[in-house]
Design an enzyme around this catalytic site. Structure first.
Site, PDB file in Angstrom:
ATOM      1  N   ASP A  22      44.979   9.926 -10.195  1.00 46.91           N
ATOM      2  CA  ASP A  22      45.688  10.916 -11.001  1.00 46.91           C
ATOM      3  C   ASP A  22      45.009  10.984 -12.373  1.00 46.91           C
ATOM      4  OD1 ASP A  22      47.698  12.486 -12.151  1.00 46.91           O
ATOM      5  OD2 ASP A  22      48.896  10.717 -12.659  1.00 46.91           O
ATOM      6  N   ASP A  24      46.654  12.722 -15.666  1.00 44.70           N
ATOM      7  CA  ASP A  24      47.546  12.553 -16.813  1.00 44.70           C
ATOM      8  C   ASP A  24      48.285  11.228 -16.748  1.00 44.70           C
ATOM      9  OD1 ASP A  24      46.876  15.043 -17.859  1.00 44.70           O
ATOM     10  OD2 ASP A  24      48.240  16.042 -16.480  1.00 44.70           O
ATOM     11  N   ASP A 157      50.997   7.615 -12.079  1.00 42.29           N
ATOM     12  CA  ASP A 157      52.091   7.083 -12.910  1.00 42.29           C
ATOM     13  C   ASP A 157      53.469   7.634 -12.526  1.00 42.29           C
ATOM     14  OD1 ASP A 157      50.931   9.564 -14.019  1.00 42.29           O
ATOM     15  OD2 ASP A 157      52.614   9.426 -15.417  1.00 42.29           O
TER      16      ASP A 157
HETATM   17  O1  LIG Z   1      56.473  15.722 -19.427  1.00 40.40           O
HETATM   18  C1  LIG Z   1      55.585  16.174 -18.723  1.00 40.40           C
HETATM   19  C2  LIG Z   1      55.436  17.526 -18.514  1.00 40.40           C
HETATM   20  C3  LIG Z   1      54.448  17.991 -17.735  1.00 40.40           C
HETATM   21  N1  LIG Z   1      53.619  17.128 -17.166  1.00 40.40           N
HETATM   22  C4  LIG Z   1      52.634  17.745 -16.348  1.00 40.40           C
HETATM   23  O2  LIG Z   1      53.031  17.553 -15.014  1.00 40.40           O
HETATM   24  C5  LIG Z   1      51.914  17.430 -14.221  1.00 40.40           C
HETATM   25  C6  LIG Z   1      51.885  16.041 -13.721  1.00 40.40           C
HETATM   26  O3  LIG Z   1      50.683  15.816 -13.186  1.00 40.40           O
HETATM   27  P1  LIG Z   1      50.251  14.469 -12.535  1.00 40.40           P
HETATM   28  O4  LIG Z   1      49.047  14.918 -11.739  1.00 40.40           O
HETATM   29  O5  LIG Z   1      51.392  13.980 -11.689  1.00 40.40           O
HETATM   30  O6  LIG Z   1      49.908  13.535 -13.652  1.00 40.40           O
HETATM   31  C7  LIG Z   1      50.720  17.737 -15.052  1.00 40.40           C
HETATM   32  O7  LIG Z   1      50.456  19.098 -15.036  1.00 40.40           O
HETATM   33  C8  LIG Z   1      51.213  17.314 -16.410  1.00 40.40           C
HETATM   34  O8  LIG Z   1      50.511  17.953 -17.392  1.00 40.40           O
HETATM   35  C9  LIG Z   1      53.742  15.792 -17.327  1.00 40.40           C
HETATM   36  O9  LIG Z   1      52.980  14.985 -16.797  1.00 40.40           O
HETATM   37  N2  LIG Z   1      54.743  15.323 -18.133  1.00 40.40           N
HETATM   38 MG   LIG Z   2      50.199  11.481 -14.059  1.00 44.56          MG
END
Ligand SMILES: O=c1ccn([C@@H]2O[C@H](COP(=O)(O)O)[C@@H](O)[C@H]2O)c(=O)[nH]1
Ligand SMILES: [Mg+2]
Length: 210
Positions: A22, A24, A157
Site C-alpha cells: 500500500d 498511503d 495500514d
Molecule cells: O482519512 C483519509 C481519507 C482518505 N484516505 C484516502 O483513502 C485511500 C486509502 O488508500 P489506501 O490505498 O488504503 O492507503 C487513499 O486514496 C487515501 O488517500 C485516507 O487514507 N485517509
Molecule cells: Mg494506506
C-alpha cells in the site's frame, strides 16, 4: 537482469512471492502531512494530534468535533500537490527497493485512489517515480477494491479491507499507523515500521510457505 526485464519475461512464475505494498501511510506519510497542511490552512480550527487519531478516515473523527470540519479535511488532501509532496515513512523507500531486488519476489504498489482523482492519480505516479524510480512505474496497481487483486502478501495500514471478494488470496499484514494502534485486526500480523528489519523476517517466512 533488470527488474523491468525480469517482470516482463518471467511471466510471474509460480515460485515468485508477490508482495503488494500500500502507499498511503505505508510508504508515504499521509497522516503527518495532512496534519501539517491542515494546521497551515486552518490555523484557527481545532485539530486532532496524531497520538489521538482513531479510525481510518480522518474526516470521520473530525466530524465528531464540528460539522464543518470534514469539508476542510477533504479540502486539504484534495489540494493540488498534496499527494506529490507526501514525505516518505521512515525507511520505507529503502525497504521497498531492497525488497524489489530480492530473488523470487515481485513487489507491486497497490493503492486506492481518491474518488476526487484530479490530482491524486497523477501525483501518485509522480511520487513513485521520484522516490522509487521510473522502473517502479510498471508495478503500480491503483484500485478501489484490493480484494480482487492477486498476491501473497498485502502490507496495508487499513485494519479491515473489504471488497467484492470475500476471501482475498493475499494475507493482510497490518502496517502500524497512528489511526490503527487500538483497532481490532482479527488476529492479523502487524508490522511496526520499516526500520527494525522485521519486514525481512515476514518475507522469509512467506518464501518458505510458497
Ligand atoms: O482519512 C483519509 C481519507 C482518505 N484516505 C484516502 O483513502 C485511500 C486509502 O488508500 P489506501 O490505498 O488504503 O492507503 C487513499 O486514496 C487515501 O488517500 C485516507 O487514507 N485517509
Ligand atoms: Mg494506506
Amino acid at each position: 537482469m533488470s527488474r523491468r526485464a525480469r517482470g516482463r519475461f518471467s511471466n510471474f512464475c509460480n515460485k515468485d512471492l508477490i508482495v503488494l505494498l500500500d502507499m498511503d501511510q505505508v510508504l508515504a506519510d499521509f497522516e503527518g502531512y495532512f496534519l501539517k497542511r491542515y494546521k497551515e490552512r486552518f490555523p484557527n480550527d481545532p485539530f486532532i494530534p496524531l497520538e489521538e487519531r482513531k479510525g481510518f478516515f480522518i474526516r470521520d473523527q473530525y466530524a465528531k468535533l464540528r460539522d464543518d470540519l470534514p469539508d476542510k479535511v477533504r479540502a486539504v488532501y484534495n489540494e493540488e500537490g498534496f499527494f506529490r509532496d507526501l514525505p516518505e515513512i521512515e525507511g520505507a523507500v529503502s525497504a521497498a527497493l531492497e525488497m524489489s531486488k530480492m530473488e523470487g519476489l515481485e513487489v507491486f504498489l497497490c493503492s486506492s485512489p481518491l474518488t476526487e482523482y484530479q490530482y491524486c492519480l497523477t501525483e501518485k505516479f509522480e511520487w513513485i517515480e521520484k522516490h522509487l524510480g521510473p522502473e517502479f512505474l510498471d508495478y503500480v496497481i491503483l484500485t478501489k477494491d484490493k480484494t480482487v487483486i492477486n498476491g501473497h502478501i498485502l502490507i496495508d495500514d487499513r485494519p479491515r479491507i473489504k471488497g467484492s471478494c470475500k476471501s482475498p488470496i493475499w494475507e493482510h499484514i497490518v502496517f502500524n499507523a497512528c489511526h490503527n494502534l487500538t483497532s481490532e485486526v482479527d488476529g492479523k500480523r502487524r508490522l511496526n515500521n520499516w526500520t527494525d528489519g522485521k519486514w525481512r523476517d515476514i518475507i522469509e517466512d512467506f518464501k518458505k510457505r510458497i
